[in-house]
Design a protein around this motif. Sequence first.
Motif, short mmCIF file in Angstrom:
data_model
loop_
_atom_site.label_atom_id
_atom_site.label_comp_id
_atom_site.label_asym_id
_atom_site.label_seq_id
_atom_site.Cartn_x
_atom_site.Cartn_y
_atom_site.Cartn_z
N ALA A 108 0.82 -1.21 0.00
CA ALA A 108 0.00 0.00 0.00
C ALA A 108 0.86 1.26 0.00
O ALA A 108 2.00 1.24 0.45
CB ALA A 108 -0.92 0.01 1.22
N ARG A 109 0.30 2.33 -0.52
CA ARG A 109 1.01 3.61 -0.49
C ARG A 109 0.79 4.34 0.83
O ARG A 109 1.64 5.11 1.27
CB ARG A 109 0.56 4.50 -1.64
N THR A 110 -0.37 4.11 1.43
CA THR A 110 -0.67 4.72 2.73
C THR A 110 -1.31 3.67 3.62
O THR A 110 -1.93 2.71 3.14
CB THR A 110 -1.62 5.93 2.61
N ILE A 111 -1.16 3.85 4.92
CA ILE A 111 -1.74 2.95 5.91
C ILE A 111 -2.49 3.79 6.93
O ILE A 111 -1.94 4.78 7.46
CB ILE A 111 -0.65 2.12 6.62
N THR A 112 -3.72 3.42 7.21
CA THR A 112 -4.48 4.10 8.26
C THR A 112 -4.13 3.47 9.59
O THR A 112 -4.44 2.30 9.84
CB THR A 112 -5.99 4.01 8.01
N LEU A 113 -3.45 4.22 10.43
CA LEU A 113 -2.96 3.73 11.71
C LEU A 113 -3.77 4.37 12.83
O LEU A 113 -3.92 5.59 12.89
CB LEU A 113 -1.48 4.09 11.85
N THR A 114 -4.31 3.54 13.70
CA THR A 114 -5.02 4.04 14.88
C THR A 114 -4.05 4.04 16.05
O THR A 114 -3.44 3.00 16.36
CB THR A 114 -6.23 3.16 15.23
#
Length: 369
Positions: A179-185
Amino acid sequence: MVQQKTINTFGTLSLASATGAAALLLSACSTLQPQPAAPAAPAAVVSSVTEAPPQVTARMAEARKQLGDMVALQERLYRVAGPLLINNADLCRTQARNLLGFTAKNKYSYPGDFADAAAAVLNYGDRLEVASVLAGSGAARVGLRKGDGLVAAEGKLLPVGANAETDAAAILGPLASSARTITLTIARGGNNQQLKMPVTRACAFKIDIGNSDNVNAYSDGQRVMITRGMIHFAQSDEAIAYVLAKDIAHNVLGHAATTKQAYTVGGIIDNLVSVRPDLSMLIGSAGVKPMPQELDAAADRLSLYMVARAGYSVEGAHAFWQKLATQYPASVLNGYNANHPGIAYRLSAIDKTVAEIRSKQSAQRPLVP
């Protein structure tokens, strides 16, 4: 020095990067296993006796001091390494990877007494926390901070406890590579928040501090290790960058394989990053053969371009390597110049490369060797 199992979201600084995936990438090390349900909490016991806090023994105090010193050195090394790893991804050729751009640890990242020290000194618990953010990375750009707790990635809860690093690697590694971006919580200030974090293309070499006072640095094709003694000798960030870049360049150019030294040097790195290294391994030459001067000069040339592209000055390179050779000549066993004795040949190549870089900078030409 404490051996760490850091989640390497950097690209080279820990856990999974030794596989070639780079310290920050976190290669998938294992399959995430279901966690058993937590047992019910025991009933509280009321006592009229006030318990005294646990006594800090001399052993515990020493472990805490060692941990604090190690963390400070490792954080400095990461900070210096960041621009070298990110700004030279194209020069690292096939050894560049997509990385997350941070390292994460919990108290189980440290063995024995050091687990208690991590809880006391760093306030680490069961949850993975961001330990370092690579300067210039996507993680840094979106505001990820040291101390942020890792809660979830792309909506999938990240593990906690003793196996958290290995299990988190199995989740984060594939995400970083695809992936180019990762949604991190993350958990910060008592609240959860989400960061949309770009992955970072960088040179994928694991970088460590060596638990030894000998003034040296080592590279085995996948890793770079600088001893505590070399950090103290170098003093400035710029000088540390010269040493880091030189061994990164050796890795890029495949010199460990060419000289058939990967196994020998790899054993030294494995030993010196441990909690209590066996310093008897450094008796004599430690089995390391001197680097041929032509290979050394080639690494000097590439490393100076890397240094300049990372924003460090190349002007002090000649003086630094000359000073090192004067204070620790090739006759000093287990010192840098015992392994890299061709100093006169190297300095000539360094002077030529510095002049070449100055010319390109003045003409605003690309810094490509």
